[in-house]
Enzyme design. Structure first.
Site, PDB file in Angstrom:
ATOM      1  N   CYS A 398       0.843  -1.198   0.000  1.00 52.81           N
ATOM      2  CA  CYS A 398       0.000   0.000   0.000  1.00 52.81           C
ATOM      3  C   CYS A 398       0.882   1.253   0.000  1.00 52.81           C
ATOM      4  CB  CYS A 398      -0.954  -0.024   1.191  1.00 52.81           C
ATOM      5  SG  CYS A 398      -2.330   1.139   1.041  1.00 52.81           S
ATOM      6  N   HIS A 525      -3.449  -5.234   0.279  1.00 46.58           N
ATOM      7  CA  HIS A 525      -2.884  -5.765   1.532  1.00 46.58           C
ATOM      8  C   HIS A 525      -2.946  -7.295   1.515  1.00 46.58           C
ATOM      9  CE1 HIS A 525      -2.592  -2.020   4.011  1.00 46.58           C
ATOM     10  NE2 HIS A 525      -3.465  -1.583   3.112  1.00 46.58           N
ATOM     11  N   GLU A 527      -1.652  -9.401   3.386  1.00 45.65           N
ATOM     12  CA  GLU A 527      -1.657 -10.021   4.718  1.00 45.65           C
ATOM     13  C   GLU A 527      -3.060 -10.342   5.212  1.00 45.65           C
ATOM     14  OE1 GLU A 527      -1.437  -5.483   5.598  1.00 45.65           O
ATOM     15  OE2 GLU A 527      -0.886  -6.898   4.014  1.00 45.65           O
TER      16      GLU A 527
END
Length: 561
Positions: A398, A525, A527
């Protein structure tokens, strides 16, 4: 529907979220379908406008919900996909009730906390509990509800009353209350003290809820006389007093609960013993033990803005467990405050500056995560430049991707004032711009949020190979700035390639530097969708590149092995 409520007492931060997730894991291992709800008693509509220093990471769901970080634990532990409605806040409840009042839905009645707010809470819980989150049809067998805050908080009172009413309406066979409490040890005396838990349970019972199980947090295992005392004064059977003592890693907690027969006590209370099986946690046991025993380690320099509170990057940290299983390397995170890398720090805090640079140069790879605001941006650019010029594997997420674009424009293209308009509204070279559809007046839920599709532009890029040669990826987003489409051609001619774009082709999603061993930036993102058994491909690529195993791994994937 069967409900398991997790409440907390004595102090906050006891790990109710991990406890709730672990209970869900054990019940799921017994063959039951499990869903989860997190209740946050704060007045915010959601976590979207909250500072990471205030409440930790803002976790983003597929549907764009900005929610409490505990929902990330639920998704990782249970391998489910939750919705924004699985996070209930006081703000959401009051907003829904007030909207009904404005429409006249209450037919002129006086709108009160009881019954209108409490009814709204019960209706919300029961409707959301029925939504399948595991990809199967029909509602789950058990809904695990975590009540945020601590028993006795004024802001929690409407929720406790609503849950008391819910427990009465669904009946004792369909409701199980587990109270998480602290058993401290006084340094001078060295005795495990039960009095705080006694008072917490007494207050809970005064509010109309009686715990069926106690989950006691402690540094060391509870002594038998401590359990006996808790049983006597809290009216909980000794076998229902669970001890969640400190363990090497959180993946041990479901095993800890299993070993204390927590599942049997819960299933007995919910009248599910005949339906459930013995908990099958072989894979989970392997993961927890592997995590403890691997000795080879690789160092990640995490260069961020919020390193003072590691919960700000909780999902990034939790990717490590899956990486360990696949790469067979333990990942050690070296936290670096981005501002400590800057020239100003060399003058004001020379020791912090020297330590930060020493840590960066010692690391095997560099990760720059997301964030907002201009603090530490210069330090992040210095980290990205160091990784790019020294062939150190780099992953920018990001803001970390935008940083790499700004740094490249300045260092390679010679555009000294290249910047994001977030940091310099008057920059003559805006390489990162505000998204056209964004709001400049409202902060909550106005970003580009949730799961969006990224089309990979070429099968030859490292990202495509890591994602299994897929033509596209679906990952979760949370940003309001993007790379300026007008500068893409210039950047690519200089060597920075944008290998992933959105479906319009105008929004840059993934960048790579082909001349570099591993230099990747992503606008999304990765994750947030990473799971212990299926870690993020891009994080895995970073670790493999740092350990010299990336080329062999990609080659095996290409050959189907």
């Amino acid at each position: 529907m069967k409900y398991v409520l997790i409440s907390g007492g004595v102090v906050s931060g006891l790990g109710k979220g991990v406890t709730a997730s672990s209970i869900g894991v054990v019940l799921k291992a017994c063959g039951l379908r499990v869903t989860s709800i997190k209740i946050d008693p704060y007045l915010n509509i959601d976590a979207g406008t909250m500072s990471p220093f205030e409440h930790g990471e803002v976790f983003v769901l597929d549907d764009g919900g900005e929610v409490d970080l505990d929902l990330g634990n639920y998704e990782r532990f249970l391998d489910v996909t939750l919705t924004k409605d699985n996070n209930i806040t006081t703000g959401k409840i009051y907003q829904s009730v007030l909207e009904k009042e404005r429409r006249g839905d209450y037919l002129g009645k006086t709108v009160q906390v009881v019954p209108h707010i409490t009814d709204a809470i019960k209706d919300w819980v029961q409707s959301v509990a029925a939504i399948p989150v595991d990809g199967q049809e029909g509602p789950a067998d058990v809904c695990v509800i975590e009540l945020g805050g601590t028993v006795g908080d004024i802001e929690s009172m409407p929720f406790i009353e609503a849950l008391r009413q819910l427990s009465f309406s669904v009946g004792p066979d369909n409701f199980c209350l587990i109270h998480v409490s602290l058993i401290p040890v006084l340094g001078v005396v060295g005795e495990q003290k039960t009095k705080p838990t006694q008072h917490s349970v007494r207050e809970l019972r005064a509010l109309g809820l009686t715990p069926h199980l106690l989950a006691c947090r402690s540094a060391e295992p509870l002594l038998q006389n401590t359990k006996d005392k808790l049983s006597q004064f809290c009216h909980v059977p000794v076998e229902n007093i669970l001890n969640i003592h400190d363990v090497p890693n959180i993946w041990h907690i479901p095993l800890l609960l299993r070993n204390q027969n927590a599942h049997h006590s819960i299933l007995q209370q919910l009248n599910l013993l005949e339906k459930a099986t013995s908990p099958a946690l072989q894979q989970w046991t392997k993961m927890a033990e592997t995590y403890d025993n691997i000795t080879d380690s690789v160092r990640i320099a995490m260069v961020g803005k919020y390193v003072g509170l590691t919960d700000s990057y909780l999902s990034v940290i939790k990717v490590r467990s899956g990486l360990l299983l696949l790469s067979q390397w333990n990942t050690l995170v070296d936290w670096i405050a981005a501002s400590d890398l800057e020239d100003d720090s060399a003058k004001s805090t020379p020791q912090a500056y020297a330590t930060a640079w020493e840590t960066l140069k010692r690391a095997n790879c560099v990760l720059v995560p997301g964030g907002f605001g201009d603090r530490g941006v210069k330090g992040m650019m210095l980290a990205a430049k160091y990784a790019r010029e020294n062939n150190v594997p780099y992953l920018g997420i990001c803001l970390g991707m935008q940083i790499s674009v700004i740094e490249f424009a300045r260092s390679v293209l010679g555009l000294e004032r290249a910047n994001s308009v977030e940091f310099d509204a008057q920059t003559p070279n805006p390489v990162v711009i505000f998204m056209p559809e964004g709001s400049r007046t409202h902060m909550g839920s106005t970003m580009r949020l949730g799961s969006r599709r990224t089309l990979l532009q070429t099968p030859d890029c490292i990202t495509s190979k890591l994602y299994g040669n897929s033509a596209y990826v679906d990952e979760r987003h949370r940003h309001r700035y993007e790379v300026n489409p007008d500068v893409i051609r210039t950047l690519e001619e200089a060597g920075l390639k944008f290998v992933g774009k959105d479906e319009t082709g105008n929004r840059m999603e993934i960048l790579e530097l082909p001349s570099h061993p591993y230099y990747v930036g992503v606008q999304f993102h990765p994750e947030f969708k990473s799971r212990p058994a299926r870690p993020s491909a891009l994080f895995l690529g970073l670790i493999l590149a740092a350990t010299g195993k990336l080329e062999a791994y990609v080659s095996r994937r290409q050959n189907g092995s």
